[in-house]
Design a protein around this motif. Structure first.
Motif, short mmCIF file in Angstrom:
data_model
loop_
_atom_site.label_atom_id
_atom_site.label_comp_id
_atom_site.label_asym_id
_atom_site.label_seq_id
_atom_site.Cartn_x
_atom_site.Cartn_y
_atom_site.Cartn_z
N ALA A 369 -6.91 4.50 -8.65
CA ALA A 369 -5.89 4.66 -7.61
C ALA A 369 -4.53 4.37 -8.22
O ALA A 369 -4.39 3.44 -9.04
CB ALA A 369 -6.16 3.73 -6.44
N PHE A 371 0.04 4.85 -7.49
CA PHE A 371 1.11 5.34 -6.63
C PHE A 371 2.46 5.18 -7.34
O PHE A 371 2.58 4.44 -8.33
CB PHE A 371 1.13 4.61 -5.27
CG PHE A 371 1.34 3.12 -5.35
CD1 PHE A 371 2.62 2.58 -5.48
CD2 PHE A 371 0.27 2.25 -5.25
CE1 PHE A 371 2.82 1.21 -5.53
CE2 PHE A 371 0.45 0.88 -5.31
CZ PHE A 371 1.73 0.35 -5.45
N SER A 373 6.92 5.19 -6.43
CA SER A 373 7.98 5.19 -5.42
C SER A 373 9.33 5.23 -6.13
O SER A 373 9.60 4.40 -7.01
CB SER A 373 7.86 3.95 -4.54
OG SER A 373 8.85 3.96 -3.54
N VAL A 425 4.79 -2.56 -2.08
CA VAL A 425 3.58 -2.36 -1.30
C VAL A 425 3.14 -3.69 -0.72
O VAL A 425 3.43 -4.76 -1.27
CB VAL A 425 2.46 -1.75 -2.19
CG1 VAL A 425 2.06 -2.72 -3.29
CG2 VAL A 425 1.25 -1.34 -1.36
N THR A 458 6.36 7.22 -0.61
CA THR A 458 5.52 6.94 -1.77
C THR A 458 4.54 8.08 -1.96
O THR A 458 4.08 8.68 -0.99
CB THR A 458 4.75 5.62 -1.57
OG1 THR A 458 5.67 4.55 -1.39
CG2 THR A 458 3.85 5.31 -2.77
N PHE A 460 0.81 8.75 -3.35
CA PHE A 460 -0.41 8.00 -3.66
C PHE A 460 -1.48 8.97 -4.11
O PHE A 460 -1.67 10.04 -3.52
CB PHE A 460 -0.89 7.24 -2.41
CG PHE A 460 -1.94 6.19 -2.70
CD1 PHE A 460 -1.59 4.86 -2.75
CD2 PHE A 460 -3.27 6.54 -2.92
CE1 PHE A 460 -2.55 3.87 -3.01
CE2 PHE A 460 -4.22 5.58 -3.19
CZ PHE A 460 -3.87 4.23 -3.23
N THR A 461 -2.21 8.58 -5.16
CA THR A 461 -3.32 9.39 -5.67
C THR A 461 -4.57 8.56 -5.77
O THR A 461 -4.54 7.42 -6.23
CB THR A 461 -2.99 9.97 -7.06
OG1 THR A 461 -1.88 10.86 -6.96
CG2 THR A 461 -4.19 10.73 -7.63
N HIS A 487 -6.56 7.77 4.91
CA HIS A 487 -5.12 7.72 5.17
C HIS A 487 -4.91 7.34 6.64
O HIS A 487 -5.52 7.94 7.54
CB HIS A 487 -4.49 9.09 4.89
CG HIS A 487 -3.06 9.21 5.32
ND1 HIS A 487 -2.56 10.33 5.95
CD2 HIS A 487 -2.03 8.34 5.22
CE1 HIS A 487 -1.28 10.16 6.21
NE2 HIS A 487 -0.94 8.96 5.77
N THR A 501 -4.06 13.69 -3.79
CA THR A 501 -2.70 13.16 -3.89
C THR A 501 -2.00 13.43 -2.57
O THR A 501 -2.07 14.54 -2.04
CB THR A 501 -1.92 13.83 -5.04
OG1 THR A 501 -2.58 13.54 -6.28
CG2 THR A 501 -0.49 13.31 -5.10
#
Length: 571
Positions: A369, A371, A373, A425, A458, A460-461, A487, A501
């Protein structure tokens, strides 16, 4: 020829070589900037002799066991041994033909003693970002060029000084420049430490004695590993398995493994695995080689050295152009997911011969995981990466551990406090997942839930797997619960694919819920006292205890009569 070292000198040198790589580990870990390296320990260090044979490795990340053995010799020969001098270092992350995914960047430095080459120190570290199509450089990409900056073997340190033009060129491709620059410098410091320690060892024991002892160490390792292999049950073992999907289609990725154990060594064959795909599921040869090295390591005495003498005793046949030996320019970012699942397939093949050593199915994925920003006002880009833990498989005589990094992973979980302090986060939940175990006489370990909440835009993957099929049970045990990637926006939950993603808005949350491990043995044979303990600890619900384990729990006790009736009825 220098005469062989006496037994005491041999043991001193053998352990001093490993200690040198361990000290490299400390230098890198204590100097790094990113949580992924300084806290999660997503890196490894090693020493190679002048002939580019592995001599000593620090076991930070077992997945790097074979990958460094493949990458370092290829990189040095490709760059040219004659082009390296004292104080130099080359850097590379090129996956084709001998590397892994682009985030794993290797730094290699020669070790000279009395103006003669003695060997090379090397470290490999997973960087939180190397550019490419998404922050953290992970995602469902179609070709390797989308995954980040590709660095062929190139000199980045010359005579002890960073080559500024090369360093700036690399950093220009990367989002998290400050953090990545710090991690690179930590890698430089680790190699400087390793060079000094090896040189000090050579000064203490003389260069020729040290070189002779290293040769003897490799032969000693070969003899001991060969003896261990001779005691294994010889035969041919085969199994098949799948990665749930490739990130673009719902078509599973088929894996096949054949393991042949003979008196002279092991042969691993992945023929029959799917052809490579334009999707993030391709393992390089180095990654597959590392999976095989790990499998053999699990079958022999854990105290044995791991060096070229160990690697001599197995062979890997992985056909080119398949998902176990992909070729240029196929994407490789998800290769570790496939590599970890390949370990599961090999273990499933070997389990009948090694029921006391191997577990039921584990999380069988890296569960990556990441992310990123962008803060335009500050002119900075924050990137974060981690691989989340999951359930380990039950064993012949014990439960699978809860929420651990399985198999070749030896990384740690990213601490909540450190993550929130350094990245934009909030971690609103970190917990075990009740009822995620695979039921069995010895249950599988529980999965891990981690919820990330963001208060600024952001990306996020998640690059993972196991959301279609949970880890397999063994000897009558049941599969573990599947993973979920969710999500959450304004209270509405939406299931994401395991290779997704997504762009987030302030207030959004991502919940990663990893799978549980498979159970070992029939669930109805689990001791009621163990089931009660699981219920009291909140790991298994009373309803699941009754339906899966046939144990009735009432008033925080086992209802003996009701349990007996349940189990008689199922007999």
């Amino acid at each position: 020829m220098t005469p062989p070292a006496d037994p005491i000198t041999f043991e001193v040198v053998r352990n001093a070589l490993v200690a040198a790589t361990d000290e490299m580990v400390l230098a890198l870990k204590r100097s790094a900037y990113s949580t992924n390296i300084k806290t999660r320990s997503d890196f490894s260090c090693a020493f190679f002799d002048a002939e580019l044979r592995s001599v000593a490795q620090a076991f930070t990340q077992p997945v790097h066991l074979g990958s460094m053995v493949e990458q370092v010799p290829h990189a040095v020969r490709r760059y040219g041994l004659e082009n390296l001098g004292p104080g130099d270092a080359i850097v590379t992350n090129d996956p084709h033909p001998s590397g892994v995914h682009l985030n794993d960047v290797s730094l290699i430095s020669p070790v000279f003693v009395e103006n003669e080459l003695l060997g090379y120190v090397a470290n490999l570290a997973h960087h939180v970002d190397v550019g490419g199509g998404a922050p953290a450089s992970i995602g469902a990409f179609r070709e390797v060029f989308q995954e980040g900056v590709i660095i062929p073997p190139v000199k980045v340190v010359e005579a002890g000084r960073i080559v500024d033009d090369v360093f700036r060129l690399i950093l220009a491709q990367i989002r998290s420049k400050h953090e990545t620059a710090g991690d690179f410098r930590a890698q430089f410091a680790a190699n400087v430490t390793g060079v000094r320690r090896i040189q000090a060892l050579a000064a203490r024991h003389k260069r020729d004695t040290l070189a002779a002892t290293m040769r003897e160490l490799l032969d000693y390792t070969e003899r001991r590993v060969l003896a261990e292999i001779g005691a294994l049950p010889h035969g041919v073992y085969e199994a098949e398995g799948t990665v749930d999907n490739d990130g673009y289609t719902d078509e599973p990725v088929h894996l096949r493994a054949r393991v042949e154990i003979g008196a002279d060594g092991l042969r691993f064959d992945t023929s029959g695995s799917d052809l490579q795909r334009p999707a993030p599921v391709n393992s390089t040869y180095a990654q597959t080689y590392s999976a095989c090295a790990y499998a053999l390591k699990c079958l022999i005495d854990p105290d044995l050295p791991v060096n070229d003498g160990f690697y001599r005793l197995f062979r890997v046949d992985a056909p080119e152009g398949t998902v176990t030996n992909c070729t240029w320019p196929s994407p490789v970012v998800g290769g570790w997911e496939t590599q970890t699942r390949l370990v599961e397939v090999m273990f499933r093949a070997l389990l009948p011969a090694f029921p006391d050593r191997l577990p039921a199915g584990t999380k069988g994925m890296m569960c990556q995981a990441g992310f990123g920003s962008l803060d335009l006002a500050r002119g900075s880009y924050s990137c974060f990466y981690e691989a989340l833990a999951g359930g380990y498989g039950g064993r012949l005589a014990s439960d699978g551990p809860d929420a651990v990094q399985a198999h070749g992973q030896n990384t740690e979980n990213a601490p909540v406090e450190e993550t929130e302090l350094n990245y934009p986060v909030q971690i609103t939940r970190l917990s075990l997942i009740e009822d995620s175990d695979g039921p069995g006489r010895f249950r599988g370990g529980l999965g891990l839930r981690k919820d990330f909440r963001f208060e600024q835009p952001t990306t996020f993957t998640v690059l993972a797997d196991r959301d279609r099929q949970g880890p397999w049970g063994a000897a009558g045990g049941d599969a573990g619960r599947v993973a979920e990637y969710v999500h959450v926006r304004e209270g509405v939950e939406t299931r994401l694919g395991s290779k997704s993603t997504i762009d987030l808005v302030p207030g959004d949350m991502i919940s990663v819920r990893s799978c549980g491990g498979g159970g070992y043995g029939p669930p109805a044979e689990r001791e009621p006292a163990r089931v009660l303990r699981d219920v009291l600890e909140g790991k298994v619900s009373a309803e699941r205890a009754r339906s899966e384990y046939l144990v009735a729990i009432a008033d925080r006790r086992v209802d003996v009569d009701a349990t007996s009736e349940l189990r008689r009825g199922a007999a």
